[in-house]
Design a protein around this motif. Structure first.
Motif, PDB file in Angstrom:
ATOM      1  N   SER A  47       5.148  20.824  34.741  1.00  0.00           N
ATOM      2  CA  SER A  47       5.674  19.964  35.812  1.00  0.00           C
ATOM      3  C   SER A  47       4.750  18.781  36.070  1.00  0.00           C
ATOM      4  O   SER A  47       5.208  17.646  36.246  1.00  0.00           O
ATOM      5  N   VAL A  48       3.453  19.050  36.088  1.00  0.00           N
ATOM      6  CA  VAL A  48       2.484  17.972  36.309  1.00  0.00           C
ATOM      7  C   VAL A  48       2.540  16.983  35.145  1.00  0.00           C
ATOM      8  O   VAL A  48       2.552  15.771  35.351  1.00  0.00           O
ATOM      9  N   SER A  49       2.619  17.500  33.935  1.00  0.00           N
ATOM     10  CA  SER A  49       2.687  16.644  32.755  1.00  0.00           C
ATOM     11  C   SER A  49       3.926  15.744  32.796  1.00  0.00           C
ATOM     12  O   SER A  49       3.842  14.541  32.525  1.00  0.00           O
ATOM     13  N   THR A  50       5.055  16.318  33.158  1.00  0.00           N
ATOM     14  CA  THR A  50       6.299  15.547  33.256  1.00  0.00           C
ATOM     15  C   THR A  50       6.182  14.455  34.314  1.00  0.00           C
ATOM     16  O   THR A  50       6.576  13.309  34.086  1.00  0.00           O
ATOM     17  N   SER A  51       5.613  14.804  35.460  1.00  0.00           N
ATOM     18  CA  SER A  51       5.465  13.827  36.546  1.00  0.00           C
ATOM     19  C   SER A  51       4.500  12.711  36.170  1.00  0.00           C
ATOM     20  O   SER A  51       4.753  11.536  36.452  1.00  0.00           O
ATOM     21  N   ILE A  52       3.403  13.069  35.522  1.00  0.00           N
ATOM     22  CA  ILE A  52       2.435  12.046  35.106  1.00  0.00           C
ATOM     23  C   ILE A  52       3.054  11.133  34.048  1.00  0.00           C
ATOM     24  O   ILE A  52       2.871   9.913  34.098  1.00  0.00           O
ATOM     25  N   SER A  53       3.805  11.698  33.135  1.00  0.00           N
ATOM     26  CA  SER A  53       4.478  10.875  32.115  1.00  0.00           C
ATOM     27  C   SER A  53       5.422   9.881  32.769  1.00  0.00           C
ATOM     28  O   SER A  53       5.482   8.709  32.380  1.00  0.00           O
ATOM     29  N   LEU A  54       6.159  10.339  33.769  1.00  0.00           N
ATOM     30  CA  LEU A  54       7.078   9.450  34.482  1.00  0.00           C
ATOM     31  C   LEU A  54       6.301   8.319  35.152  1.00  0.00           C
ATOM     32  O   LEU A  54       6.692   7.146  35.055  1.00  0.00           O
ATOM     33  N   LEU A  55       5.188   8.646  35.806  1.00  0.00           N
ATOM     34  CA  LEU A  55       4.378   7.627  36.483  1.00  0.00           C
ATOM     35  C   LEU A  55       3.750   6.649  35.492  1.00  0.00           C
ATOM     36  O   LEU A  55       3.672   5.447  35.768  1.00  0.00           O
ATOM     37  N   LEU A  56       3.316   7.158  34.354  1.00  0.00           N
ATOM     38  CA  LEU A  56       2.756   6.281  33.319  1.00  0.00           C
ATOM     39  C   LEU A  56       3.824   5.353  32.753  1.00  0.00           C
ATOM     40  O   LEU A  56       3.583   4.150  32.583  1.00  0.00           O
ATOM     41  N   ASN A  57       4.992   5.899  32.460  1.00  0.00           N
ATOM     42  CA  ASN A  57       6.088   5.082  31.909  1.00  0.00           C
ATOM     43  C   ASN A  57       6.563   4.025  32.892  1.00  0.00           C
ATOM     44  O   ASN A  57       6.977   2.942  32.485  1.00  0.00           O
ATOM     45  N   ALA A  58       6.497   4.346  34.187  1.00  0.00           N
ATOM     46  CA  ALA A  58       6.907   3.385  35.216  1.00  0.00           C
ATOM     47  C   ALA A  58       5.782   2.393  35.539  1.00  0.00           C
ATOM     48  O   ALA A  58       5.961   1.515  36.379  1.00  0.00           O
ATOM     49  N   GLU A  59       4.638   2.557  34.889  1.00  0.00           N
ATOM     50  CA  GLU A  59       3.461   1.713  35.088  1.00  0.00           C
ATOM     51  C   GLU A  59       2.877   1.813  36.496  1.00  0.00           C
ATOM     52  O   GLU A  59       2.192   0.910  36.964  1.00  0.00           O
TER      53      GLU A  59
END
Length: 150
Positions: free
Chosen positions: A60-72
């Motif tokens: 879950s943390v990995s998915t959330s961090i990926s989303l935040l990284l992709n959204a810059e």
């Protein structure tokens, strides 16, 4: 593991709610973003700290961090002597966010101009639309002037 930063619970909860709505992100991603706001010294927060602080699964943390990284919204980096990645608020996002807002206003202006041209061909004119377009133009100019100062 201990927390790297000190947070104020009320401000944290307000930030989670606000940024979850503003950025249209899921609750865990909003919590991670809000948590990073308290990293005033820019030491960076490691992945494991998010897992522990939020009692969330690594997935879950990995998915959330990926989303935040992709959204810059966040950035990451590795320290030379460690394998850990550290996460930070992307300070450049403020500028990116407002550039997107300006682009949306420009897109709306173009659409309104197209509708206005069509309407004038059909004997219609709306002073409220003209006032709204003037407001959009004024705000575009104000935001762009402020962006130039960033």
């Amino acid at each position: 593991m201990h927390k790297s930063i000190e947070i104020e619970e009320k401000i944290f909860q307000d930030a989670v709610k606000f940024y979850g709505t503003v950025f249209n992100i899921p609750p865990l991603a909003s919590k991670i973003y809000a948590y990073l706001l308290f990293d005033y010294d820019k030491v960076g927060i490691p992945f494991d700290e998010f897992v522990e602080v939020f009692s969330a699964s690594k997935s879950s943390v990995s998915t959330s961090i990926s989303l935040l990284l992709n959204a810059e919204l966040v950035i990451d980096h590795n320290k030379m002597d460690e394998r850990k990645r550290y996460f930070f608020i992307n300070d450049g996002y403020k500028k990116i966010r407002f550039e997107k807002i300006v682009q949306k206003m420009k897109d709306e202006l173009k659409l309104l101009d197209d509708l206005d041209r069509f309407k004038k061909n059909h004997n219609g004119y709306d002073e409220k639309i003209e006032a709204y377009k003037a407001l959009l133009n004024k705000n575009i100019i104000n935001i762009q002037e402020s962006l130039n100062k960033l």
